[in-house]
Design an enzyme around this catalytic site. Structure first.
Site, PDB file in Angstrom:
ATOM      1  N   THR A 121       0.837  -1.189   0.000  1.00 49.03           N
ATOM      2  CA  THR A 121       0.000   0.000   0.000  1.00 49.03           C
ATOM      3  C   THR A 121       0.876   1.244   0.000  1.00 49.03           C
ATOM      4  OG1 THR A 121      -1.906  -1.037   1.035  1.00 49.03           O
ATOM      5  CG2 THR A 121      -1.632   1.313   1.403  1.00 49.03           C
ATOM      6  N   GLN A 153      -4.883  -6.944  -5.822  1.00 52.79           N
ATOM      7  CA  GLN A 153      -5.246  -7.446  -4.504  1.00 52.79           C
ATOM      8  C   GLN A 153      -6.515  -6.756  -4.018  1.00 52.79           C
ATOM      9  OE1 GLN A 153      -3.495  -6.416  -0.568  1.00 52.79           O
ATOM     10  NE2 GLN A 153      -2.615  -8.471  -0.664  1.00 52.79           N
ATOM     11  N   TYR A 156      -7.207  -7.899   8.220  1.00 54.58           N
ATOM     12  CA  TYR A 156      -8.326  -7.273   7.526  1.00 54.58           C
ATOM     13  C   TYR A 156      -9.539  -8.202   7.513  1.00 54.58           C
ATOM     14  CZ  TYR A 156      -4.980  -3.657   6.586  1.00 54.58           C
ATOM     15  OH  TYR A 156      -4.074  -2.653   6.755  1.00 54.58           O
TER      16      TYR A 156
END
Length: 395
Positions: free
Chosen positions: A27, A100, A186
């Site tokens: 990220t 992703q 997550y």
């Protein structure tokens, strides 16, 4: 038969790849505030098209899935259109790219949620308010996560459908496939973890029930785009984002066996041993290799040498690199020639959404001295140096 090495070709799904040096999902917070990919992102991924496979940063598949500023999404027409220049740029350089899909679940805030609702999770369990880590250095509200609300059964089915539609949009935008983010604390990982999932219905309790959401999402994606375009990422012992499982060996062995039966493109496994692990007696990659028969990608502080050893020994079929690929866009060529490695700058890992620390890392000049021991310059030889920045971000 000669053992494979990092530069051996392979087949992933129905894609022929040229090497086993992959770009791990990282990220970077360079999208617009409306979660739309930018031209800068197209340049960034194209620079790294020499990877065997690029796995993008975590991409939000659902209106409820956002947890940070400047992360990209894939649930609207505008998001989908924004990804087309990225995939075109990578393919023009001969690369392979998987998206992703990352739903943050309880790691969000009311201001990111539709109608200002509470973030969603398997159960209404607040993350540790004293937790510190990546989420405190990235663009997001600088306060502890609040208490989420538990998804209803109907909402679980909605999220499954959002993931399937996101996969369809990703392929329409030119992606070669998708990787479902079931790691790093997550949403999917929250369903897997006994510390977070206290449900008493068919999605909680037993190992089979806690793995159910993962498998139903995977099955919906496979039905939408095919198993050859579908992959999963797991982090069995990774406690980042305050997740733990009381019997991770049983949970993830079951998950690996079930995923193995589905003929997926690959399974990526993050394994940091003693670093950021709530146990280190059994290594996660080894356990997954025991129970998963398909293409296995290992991630977690590997150097050129340890990655090559893992592939040659058959412990993994490819190695994904995070921080090293951020700072060395031509990492496979540097590994091939034993060239020195550029040091990454952790202060620019998570934005701001500019070129600094993103697209301005230099490529290796072959006219310079060749023959340096790349491992001696490999700053990830000690995983504690860059793990918090390199592979704990949302991907």
């Amino acid at each position: 038969m000669t053992a494979p090495d990092l530069f051996s070709p392979a087949t992933v799904g129905n894609r022929a790849i040229e090497n086993r040096i992959w770009f791990a999902p990282c990220t970077r917070h360079r999208a617009t505030i409306d979660e739309i990919p930018t031209p800068l992102m197209a340049q960034y991924y194209a620079q790294r098209a020499g990877a065997g496979v690029i796995v993008t940063e975590g991409v939000n598949p659902s209106p409820r899935g956002r947890g940070y500023d400047f992360v990209p999404a894939i649930y609207t027409d505008e998001h989908e259109a924004g990804w087309r220049p990225v995939t075109d740029a990578v393919h023009q350089r001969g690369g392979t790219i998987f998206m992703q899909l990352m739903h943050v679940g309880r790691l969000s805030f009311e201001e990111y949620q539709p109608a200002g609702a509470k973030p969603v999770a398997p159960s209404a369990i607040q993350p540790d308010p004293d937790f510190r880590g990546y989420t405190w250095t990235c663009p997001r509200p600088k306060r502890a996560f609040g208490q989420p609300r538990a998804l209803t059964t109907a909402e679980i089915h909605e999220e499954i459908e959002w993931h399937a539609q996101a996969a369809v949009r990703a392929v329409r935008a030119g992606m070669d496939g998708i990787e479902l983010h079931a790691a790093s604390g997550y949403l999917v990982n929250q369903f897997l973890a006994s510390s977070v999932n206290h449900r008493t219905d068919s999605y909680g309790g037993s190992v089979a029930n806690r793995v159910r959401f993962l498998l139903e999402v995977v099955d919906a994606i496979v039905a939408a785009i095919g198993a050859h375009r579908t992959a999963v990422k797991l982090s069995p012992t990774f406690y980042f984002n305050d997740v733990r499982d009381d019997d991770w060996v049983a949970t993830f062995s079951h998950a690996a066996r079930e995923l193995s039966s589905r003929g997926l493109a690959f399974l990526e496994v993050s394994d940091y041993g003693e670093y950021y692990s709530y146990q280190s007696e059994t290594r996660a990659v080894g356990l997954m290799r025991e129970h998963y028969d398909g293409f296995l990608v290992a991630n977690g502080g590997y150097s050129r040498g340890t990655g090559a050893d893992a592939v040659a020994a058959g412990h993994a079929d490819a190695i994904s690199y995070g921080a090293l690929f951020i700072a060395n866009p031509d990492l496979p060529e540097r590994f091939r020639h034993g060239a020195p490695l550029t040091a990454p700058d952790p202060t620019t890992f998570y934005g701001p959404p500019t070129a600094q620390g993103y697209t301005d890392y230099p490529t290796w000049d072959p006219r310079a001295a060749v023959g340096a021991d790349a491992d001696s310059a490999n700053l990830a030889a000690d995983p504690s140096t860059f793990i918090p920045q390199a592979d704990q971000r949302g991907s």
